[in-house]
Design a protein around this motif. Structure first.
Motif, mmCIF file in Angstrom:
data_model
loop_
_atom_site.group_PDB
_atom_site.id
_atom_site.type_symbol
_atom_site.label_atom_id
_atom_site.label_comp_id
_atom_site.label_asym_id
_atom_site.label_seq_id
_atom_site.Cartn_x
_atom_site.Cartn_y
_atom_site.Cartn_z
ATOM 1 N N UNK A 23 43.076 34.874 31.213
ATOM 2 C CA UNK A 23 43.677 36.006 30.670
ATOM 3 C C UNK A 23 42.540 37.201 31.226
ATOM 4 N N UNK A 24 41.150 36.773 30.611
ATOM 5 C CA UNK A 24 40.561 37.980 31.613
ATOM 6 C C UNK A 24 40.527 38.142 32.893
ATOM 7 N N UNK A 25 41.047 37.249 33.397
ATOM 8 C CA UNK A 25 41.653 37.824 35.214
ATOM 9 C C UNK A 25 42.593 38.992 35.029
ATOM 10 N N UNK A 26 43.844 38.477 33.948
ATOM 11 C CA UNK A 26 44.785 39.343 33.778
ATOM 12 C C UNK A 26 44.265 41.221 33.939
ATOM 13 N N UNK A 27 43.034 40.943 32.744
ATOM 14 C CA UNK A 27 43.073 42.338 32.322
ATOM 15 C C UNK A 27 42.158 43.075 33.642
ATOM 16 N N UNK A 28 41.715 42.236 34.306
ATOM 17 C CA UNK A 28 41.168 43.387 35.504
ATOM 18 C C UNK A 28 41.924 43.470 36.546
ATOM 19 N N UNK A 29 43.615 42.470 36.538
ATOM 20 C CA UNK A 29 44.487 42.795 37.841
ATOM 21 C C UNK A 29 44.975 43.996 37.535
ATOM 22 N N UNK A 30 45.411 44.046 35.985
ATOM 23 C CA UNK A 30 45.884 44.809 35.129
ATOM 24 C C UNK A 30 45.139 46.634 35.390
ATOM 25 N N UNK A 31 43.950 46.110 35.255
ATOM 26 C CA UNK A 31 42.939 47.506 35.925
ATOM 27 C C UNK A 31 43.570 48.181 36.630
ATOM 28 N N UNK A 32 43.579 47.090 37.744
ATOM 29 C CA UNK A 32 43.645 47.169 39.231
ATOM 30 C C UNK A 32 44.760 47.551 39.553
ATOM 31 N N UNK A 64 34.969 39.344 46.186
ATOM 32 C CA UNK A 64 34.367 39.207 47.367
ATOM 33 C C UNK A 64 32.889 39.740 47.297
ATOM 34 N N UNK A 65 33.502 41.553 46.959
ATOM 35 C CA UNK A 65 32.972 42.568 46.493
ATOM 36 C C UNK A 65 32.406 42.671 44.694
ATOM 37 N N UNK A 66 32.833 41.739 44.344
ATOM 38 C CA UNK A 66 32.062 42.284 42.868
ATOM 39 C C UNK A 66 32.335 43.018 42.070
ATOM 40 N N UNK A 67 34.445 43.278 42.601
ATOM 41 C CA UNK A 67 35.453 44.005 41.745
ATOM 42 C C UNK A 67 36.602 43.489 40.535
ATOM 43 N N UNK A 68 35.805 41.946 40.480
ATOM 44 C CA UNK A 68 36.667 40.630 39.469
ATOM 45 C C UNK A 68 35.180 39.947 39.366
ATOM 46 N N UNK A 69 35.222 39.865 38.372
ATOM 47 C CA UNK A 69 34.852 39.030 37.482
ATOM 48 C C UNK A 69 34.891 37.546 37.386
ATOM 49 N N UNK A 70 34.223 36.355 38.228
ATOM 50 C CA UNK A 70 34.672 35.333 38.046
ATOM 51 C C UNK A 70 33.681 34.814 37.521
#
Length: 321
Positions: free
Chosen positions: A143-152, A287-293
């Motif tokens: 879900x956290x990843x989905x938030x970031x990808x939806x924003x992207x 890798x460039x820090x634009x997707x928080x894992x």
């Protein structure tokens, strides 16, 4: 070789010696470095996932994907069989080279979340710039990843639901605009969703919970005969129950597309695009820090110690080998 193996009479995987696999014509034998523990792996290991049968009597190797080294030393993420072991076979057409500055644990943790978010958003919901997206059950890793990808992907507004108050608050720093607690009274929950929908109509729902929360959300979209916006509702998980009650009037009174995203629901072309375009892009963003894992690691020999642990802080457990 050493491996994590699930036996039908056992509740936890065993760290045992297991025969090294032999690569077939369409496979490559690889050295495994890291494998994430996911609900998908647990259900396949126990034989309860729809894509597998009951556990094999002689033991089932765990893990269907992970970070590994090709025979020439190239580090890749790959789909394979029995990946939670020192050696495994992978599909020669299902691997992605990894950026040098992305660590093994992050590279192993991310892909399943991409499967469970980007595939639904892109191919099932056909997300467009400016879409209003509601993510039901957003406090877990996917879900956290989905938030970031939806924003992207250009979402104009992102609403998230969940039970963990701390995680809901953190999602607001990852790209979510509004959080709604599932711990409140049903009527209060529905009132919040209806108020948001009336002000900025919800275009997409990505649902990791299903069950009662899905019933409530769908009821909020029920129309009165007026024109409605097109809503794409994508079921991806069923953590809150596998079935729901849905009014036929709910379907007839709103322009609702109800679909699912998972194994068997994607076309060959879409899966090819996942490996050629989507995963490489997401690995690079990480890798460039634009997707928080965020992950927690455990050595292969200690896999049983964390097998049943449910992380509530949006992390994923990764087995290192």
């Amino acid at each position: 070789m050493k491996a994590a193996v699930m036996y039908p009479q056992e509740a936890l995987p065993k760290y045992v010696d297991f025969p090294e696999p032999t690569a077939q014509d369409d496979e490559i034998l690889v050295t495994v470095k890291a494998v994430a523990i996911k609900h998908f792996d647990k259900r396949r290991a126990s034989g309860t996932h729809y894509s597998t049968e009951a556990p094999q009597t002689n033991g089932r190797l765990i893990g269907g994907d992970g970070v590994c080294l090709l025979p020439d030393g190239t580090r890749v993420y790959a789909i394979g069989e029995g990946m939670m072991a020192e050696k495994a076979t992978i599909d020669k057409n299902r691997f992605v080279p990894l950026p040098d500055n992305l660590d093994d644990a992050s590279a192993a943790a991310l892909p399943n979340a991409v499967f469970g978010s980007a595939m639904g958003l892109k191919f099932k919901a056909d997300i467009q710039a400016g879409d209003v997206v509601l993510i039901n059950g957003a406090t877990g890793f996917t879900g956290r990843t989905a938030v970031q990808i939806a924003k992207h992907y250009g979402a104009g507004k992102i609403i998230v639901t969940g039970r963990n108050k701390e995680s809901l608050q953190e999602l607001l720093t990852l790209g979510a605009d509004i959080s709604i607690s599932l711990l409140q009274d049903d009527e209060d929950f529905k009132k919040q969703v209806k108020t948001i929908h009336a002000a900025t109509p919800i275009d997409i729902v990505v649902d990791y919970l299903w069950g009662h929360s899905a019933e409530m959300i769908l009821s909020c979209f029920k129309g009165d005969g007026s024109f409605t916006n097109r809503i794409r509702y994508v079921s991806i998980g069923s953590m809150a129950g596998d079935t729901i009650q849905l009014s036929a009037a709910n379907l007839r009174s709103v322009d609702l597309q109800l679909t699912g995203s998972g194994l068997g629901a994607w076309s060959r072309t879409q899966v090819a695009q996942l490996f050629s375009e989507i995963l490489p892009e997401m690995f690079q963003l990480a890798a460039i820090g634009k997707l928080n894992i965020s992950s927690t690691t455990v050595p292969l020999k200690d896999v049983a110690s964390l097998w049943d642990m449910e992380l509530t802080n949006g992390k994923r457990i990764v087995v290192t080998i």
